[in-house]
Motif scaffolding. Structure first.
Motif, PDB file in Angstrom:
ATOM      1  N   PHE A   6     -17.975 -27.992  26.068  1.00  0.00           N
ATOM      2  CA  PHE A   6     -18.110 -28.465  24.982  1.00  0.00           C
ATOM      3  C   PHE A   6     -19.573 -29.431  24.736  1.00  0.00           C
ATOM      4  N   PHE A   7     -20.106 -29.375  23.804  1.00  0.00           N
ATOM      5  CA  PHE A   7     -21.177 -30.300  23.616  1.00  0.00           C
ATOM      6  C   PHE A   7     -21.450 -30.691  22.216  1.00  0.00           C
ATOM      7  N   ALA A   8     -22.176 -31.890  22.117  1.00  0.00           N
ATOM      8  CA  ALA A   8     -22.449 -32.400  20.748  1.00  0.00           C
ATOM      9  C   ALA A   8     -21.198 -32.951  20.283  1.00  0.00           C
ATOM     10  N   TYR A  10     -18.744 -31.229  18.923  1.00  0.00           N
ATOM     11  CA  TYR A  10     -17.559 -30.500  19.426  1.00  0.00           C
ATOM     12  C   TYR A  10     -16.923 -31.411  20.612  1.00  0.00           C
ATOM     13  N   ARG A  11     -17.804 -31.754  21.506  1.00  0.00           N
ATOM     14  CA  ARG A  11     -17.333 -32.883  22.416  1.00  0.00           C
ATOM     15  C   ARG A  11     -17.032 -34.085  21.950  1.00  0.00           C
ATOM     16  N   ASP A  17     -15.247 -32.886  27.389  1.00  0.00           N
ATOM     17  CA  ASP A  17     -16.472 -32.022  27.387  1.00  0.00           C
ATOM     18  C   ASP A  17     -16.210 -30.740  28.074  1.00  0.00           C
ATOM     19  N   PHE A  76     -21.164 -25.103  21.208  1.00  0.00           N
ATOM     20  CA  PHE A  76     -22.070 -26.172  20.729  1.00  0.00           C
ATOM     21  C   PHE A  76     -22.099 -25.886  19.179  1.00  0.00           C
TER      22      PHE A  76
END
Length: 82
Positions: A6-8, A10-11, A17, A76
């Motif tokens: 998961f990025f940005a 969402y993380r 992550d 993401f």
């Protein structure tokens, strides 16, 4: 086993992550994985967004991309600029 990254936003929302899922025949495509994760409720509902970006094994793809045991997936949010 499928590894999901998961990025940005969402993380940040999920507080992690990555996660791991046991692969099974019900996880046929990226959207199945997204729905499964969002179904956990709480902060995971951030993945209810259908307008997101995803990747399978480091390649951008669509939500209908097939998945298989051993894949590395990523979700993401879309990026907008102005």
């Amino acid at each position: 086993m499928i590894r999901v990254q998961f990025f940005a936003r969402y993380r940040e929302t999920l507080g992690c992550d990555q996660d791991r899922l046991e692969w099974h025949e019900g996880l046929r495509c990226m959207d199945d994985v997204r729905v499964s994760l969002a179904g956990r409720g709480g902060p995971w509902s951030v993945l209810d967004e259908r307008n997101l970006m995803c990747a399978r094994n480091d390649e951008l793809c669509s939500l209908d991309e097939p998945v298989a045991d051993g894949d590395v997936l990523a979700f993401f949010p879309t990026v907008t600029g102005g």
